[in-house]
Design a protein around this motif. Sequence first.
Motif, PDB file in Angstrom:
ATOM      1  N   UNK A   6       0.809  -1.214   0.000  1.00  0.00           N
ATOM      2  CA  UNK A   6       0.000   0.000   0.000  1.00  0.00           C
ATOM      3  C   UNK A   6       0.847   1.269   0.000  1.00  0.00           C
ATOM      4  N   UNK A   7       0.457   2.219  -0.791  1.00  0.00           N
ATOM      5  CA  UNK A   7       1.160   3.494  -0.840  1.00  0.00           C
ATOM      6  C   UNK A   7       0.171   4.571  -1.281  1.00  0.00           C
ATOM      7  N   UNK A   8       0.280   5.745  -0.668  1.00  0.00           N
ATOM      8  CA  UNK A   8      -0.547   6.864  -1.107  1.00  0.00           C
ATOM      9  C   UNK A   8       0.056   7.445  -2.375  1.00  0.00           C
ATOM     10  N   UNK A   9      -0.784   7.605  -3.396  1.00  0.00           N
ATOM     11  CA  UNK A   9      -0.240   7.982  -4.694  1.00  0.00           C
ATOM     12  C   UNK A   9      -0.896   9.274  -5.176  1.00  0.00           C
ATOM     13  N   UNK A  10      -0.075  10.287  -5.450  1.00  0.00           N
ATOM     14  CA  UNK A  10      -0.583  11.532  -6.034  1.00  0.00           C
ATOM     15  C   UNK A  10       0.164  11.729  -7.336  1.00  0.00           C
ATOM     16  N   UNK A  11      -0.549  11.756  -8.446  1.00  0.00           N
ATOM     17  CA  UNK A  11       0.141  11.764  -9.747  1.00  0.00           C
ATOM     18  C   UNK A  11       0.346  13.171 -10.303  1.00  0.00           C
ATOM     19  N   UNK A  63      12.833  12.876 -12.929  1.00  0.00           N
ATOM     20  CA  UNK A  63      11.544  12.388 -13.405  1.00  0.00           C
ATOM     21  C   UNK A  63      10.423  13.015 -12.571  1.00  0.00           C
ATOM     22  N   UNK A  64       9.198  12.569 -12.811  1.00  0.00           N
ATOM     23  CA  UNK A  64       8.035  13.332 -12.342  1.00  0.00           C
ATOM     24  C   UNK A  64       7.583  13.056 -10.921  1.00  0.00           C
ATOM     25  N   UNK A  65       8.053  11.969 -10.329  1.00  0.00           N
ATOM     26  CA  UNK A  65       7.526  11.608  -9.011  1.00  0.00           C
ATOM     27  C   UNK A  65       8.640  11.295  -8.028  1.00  0.00           C
ATOM     28  N   UNK A  66       8.263  11.259  -6.768  1.00  0.00           N
ATOM     29  CA  UNK A  66       9.223  10.891  -5.745  1.00  0.00           C
ATOM     30  C   UNK A  66       8.500  10.187  -4.596  1.00  0.00           C
ATOM     31  N   UNK A  67       9.273   9.412  -3.859  1.00  0.00           N
ATOM     32  CA  UNK A  67       8.755   8.791  -2.629  1.00  0.00           C
ATOM     33  C   UNK A  67       9.041   9.751  -1.473  1.00  0.00           C
ATOM     34  N   UNK A  68       8.123   9.856  -0.549  1.00  0.00           N
ATOM     35  CA  UNK A  68       8.284  10.754   0.590  1.00  0.00           C
ATOM     36  C   UNK A  68       7.638  10.078   1.799  1.00  0.00           C
ATOM     37  N   UNK A  69       8.449   9.791   2.800  1.00  0.00           N
ATOM     38  CA  UNK A  69       7.932   9.112   3.999  1.00  0.00           C
ATOM     39  C   UNK A  69       8.482   9.818   5.235  1.00  0.00           C
ATOM     40  N   UNK A  70       7.624  10.209   6.124  1.00  0.00           N
ATOM     41  CA  UNK A  70       8.078  10.834   7.368  1.00  0.00           C
ATOM     42  C   UNK A  70       8.140   9.810   8.495  1.00  0.00           C
ATOM     43  N   UNK A 128       7.715   3.439  -7.691  1.00  0.00           N
ATOM     44  CA  UNK A 128       8.151   4.744  -8.210  1.00  0.00           C
ATOM     45  C   UNK A 128       8.590   4.616  -9.675  1.00  0.00           C
ATOM     46  N   UNK A 129       9.343   3.558  -9.963  1.00  0.00           N
ATOM     47  CA  UNK A 129       9.807   3.357 -11.343  1.00  0.00           C
ATOM     48  C   UNK A 129       8.617   3.084 -12.262  1.00  0.00           C
ATOM     49  N   UNK A 130       7.655   2.306 -11.753  1.00  0.00           N
ATOM     50  CA  UNK A 130       6.469   1.989 -12.540  1.00  0.00           C
ATOM     51  C   UNK A 130       5.721   3.269 -12.928  1.00  0.00           C
ATOM     52  N   UNK A 131       5.557   4.154 -11.937  1.00  0.00           N
ATOM     53  CA  UNK A 131       4.810   5.395 -12.176  1.00  0.00           C
ATOM     54  C   UNK A 131       5.501   6.242 -13.257  1.00  0.00           C
ATOM     55  N   UNK A 170       5.402   6.956   9.030  1.00  0.00           N
ATOM     56  CA  UNK A 170       4.071   7.319   8.545  1.00  0.00           C
ATOM     57  C   UNK A 170       3.848   6.630   7.195  1.00  0.00           C
ATOM     58  N   UNK A 171       2.594   6.579   6.726  1.00  0.00           N
ATOM     59  CA  UNK A 171       2.346   5.900   5.450  1.00  0.00           C
ATOM     60  C   UNK A 171       3.155   6.516   4.311  1.00  0.00           C
ATOM     61  N   UNK A 172       3.779   5.673   3.500  1.00  0.00           N
ATOM     62  CA  UNK A 172       4.574   6.195   2.379  1.00  0.00           C
ATOM     63  C   UNK A 172       3.699   6.873   1.328  1.00  0.00           C
ATOM     64  N   UNK A 173       4.246   7.935   0.769  1.00  0.00           N
ATOM     65  CA  UNK A 173       3.562   8.653  -0.313  1.00  0.00           C
ATOM     66  C   UNK A 173       4.423   8.607  -1.565  1.00  0.00           C
ATOM     67  N   UNK A 174       3.796   8.453  -2.700  1.00  0.00           N
ATOM     68  CA  UNK A 174       4.474   8.779  -3.964  1.00  0.00           C
ATOM     69  C   UNK A 174       3.760  10.006  -4.491  1.00  0.00           C
TER      70      UNK A 174
END
Lengths: 382, 382
Positions: B16-21, B43-50, B133-136, B58-62
């Motif tokens: 599970x990961x929170x995804x904002x495109x 590239x356009x996205x990154x992983x960000x976890x606090x 992240x690579x998939x996105x 905390x829950x991981x975000x892409x």
Amino acid sequence: MQIWSSSGTPRSSGFPVMLVLAPPTLHENYFQPDKLGFGRYFSNHMIDIDWDVKEGWFPPKIRPFQNFSIHPAAKALHYAQQIFEGLKAYYGVDGKIRVFRPELNMERMRRTARRATLPDFNTREALLLIDELIRVDADMVPKTDQASLYIRPMMFATDQNLGIGESSQVKWACFTAITGSYFNYDRGIRLLADPEMVRSWKGGVGQYKMGCNYAPTIFVGKMAAMHGCDQAMWLSGEDRLVTEAGAMNLFMLWTNEENELELITPPTDSGLLLPGITRQTVLELAREWDLMKVSETNFTMSQLVRAVREKRVHEFFVSGTAANVGPVSEILYCDKEREIMEKLHIPTMSSNMQFHKRLHSTLSDIHYGRIEKKEWQRIVEL
Amino acid sequence: MQIWSSSGTPRSSGFPVMLVLAPPTLHENYFQPDKLGFGRYFSNHMIDIDWDVKEGWFPPKIRPFQNFSIHPAAKALHYAQQIFEGLKAYYGVDGKIRVFRPELNMERMRRTARRATLPDFNTREALLLIDELIRVDADMVPKTDQASLYIRPMMFATDQNLGIGESSQVKWACFTAITGSYFNYDRGIRLLADPEMVRSWKGGVGQYKMGCNYAPTIFVGKMAAMHGCDQAMWLSGEDRLVTEAGAMNLFMLWTNEENELELITPPTDSGLLLPGITRQTVLELAREWDLMKVSETNFTMSQLVRAVREKRVHEFFVSGTAANVGPVSEILYCDKEREIMEKLHIPTMSSNMQFHKRLHSTLSDIHYGRIEKKEWQRIVEL
């Protein structure tokens, strides 16, 4: 030498700066010095100046204290391309605000910048900007001699690529924190001396205030705490030269091997230790008072151990901007050859002379304007 | 061991990961490998976890690639409390995307985190997140064997106070950069060996990928460039052990003092050098091929100088994720005792064996899927 650009609104100092004011806020702990701790409560404004390799310094801004927006690839976050300084402003008994020897901090910051391949700046302009920052938040300089306004200038690389090399974009910033005392001095400081933990080395950057000198010490500080100690005492080389304690310089008042009373601190020309401004001040005061021999000379852990056993160590203390002068009461020495942990009691707290106390109170008198020492006191005109 | 929190939207990986495109963007240079350079086009996205000390991860975000908002007092900006990794994804000849041995990077990152007193995390979950992240951003993995997607995981301290100690707030992040080649290999790499410039030391953190190891090298890299060299070659100690070059490991193919053909690289157990993943791979390939003696043994600058004079050095090359395997053609040695700069010509480019080229092309074949080596190729299912 590069100077900061001089556009922007002229201020009372005559030095132009762009000023964006924040609404005043005062935390209740600001008035309770024993609850302040170190560097936890920030004042309302900060200095923010950008630099790039093409334009040089952009006009300085003083703006509300707020988060930086930093590119994920900024070299400051990957390769520790960052430097800082620490100094203090004090609210004096006469209602004047004094900054202690800030020109020495700016000169050291410029030396550090050179080693870090970060851009040079103008000492005088930096001092005028810091004056202005303090003026804007003058109400937040604690009106007590139990606290002060800690000033944190910093410079870091902001450029947006992962190459390991000289930066093309940099930020110079400065903010302040309402700060109480760093240690509880009533019981004296305990130090852990473990020769396997090495802070700096010949050919390294131990004499510069680069961020990279600090990260490796956090683990060591944790080890020290696990042994009931407050800080690590750093040893260097095969002969275990005593160099620093935590992020502070150190001094020993002892009867040396020639039976002289001597204040000794390791020299800075080894490149292994930070040339502290409190260190320099302690040396200058001690030389002025002329009560003992004052030496910048290396001493080894085995000299120290022998002197403690022979009851020749009278006082041992650390010095730093955050700590002022702090007495050391115990050194826990991991002697790997003999496979023992040796607890060295240092009689600093019960010494007859209480030289560290005299230094502490003299420094405090100068900080808070009870003694006049103009060349060390930069007064911020309100 | 702490694991990442498992709330958020389940993805195809089952993790599970929170995804904002973000909207897709493609820079024209993405299609011109020779214009990419290293780590400049993101590239356009990154992983960000606090993380914080009370709640854990905390829950991981892409989320879209964008600036961090960082508190001015964050330890990452003052005390270099930051670590990172570097690995790569490659678009294979069969249209599959492969990441090269990423579990080794995550294991090293966790070892580094331990030394840096940063929180531990779960290797498997980190790998699933990087897959995601690579998939996105799968369209941004360059469809050529002249470029790749460089992956930069990082972790840094974000807590909001100036005390030098263990952090209570941390960020784990990862972004990617469309990347070409690091060096121009046609002429071979030139190294500057100056014994007064020391990268790491016993009791330090040279074997960990902490940001603090890099800042001091920027000045040295600049000195190297002033001498017409590409990188510094790091020597250590009185006997001038050869340890690393730039931020890379190094290898020498020589006829040793016992007249054996030997591939030699310094061992990692000294704690002085980074245990590189390309280094480990080169050693594994060379041992598998069994064409020569393969040794992890220290060698000194004077051994190297003598061997060059006696024409016993056949090839000298660096290894790293960014550089792959890169031939060294010259070492400029500042010999302080003899007060000379000695230019050591290394015949890597003209060696009969071209062992470095075989390594380079084998690595490249594995990266781009021309050779199957499943245990080194993590395939990102699209």
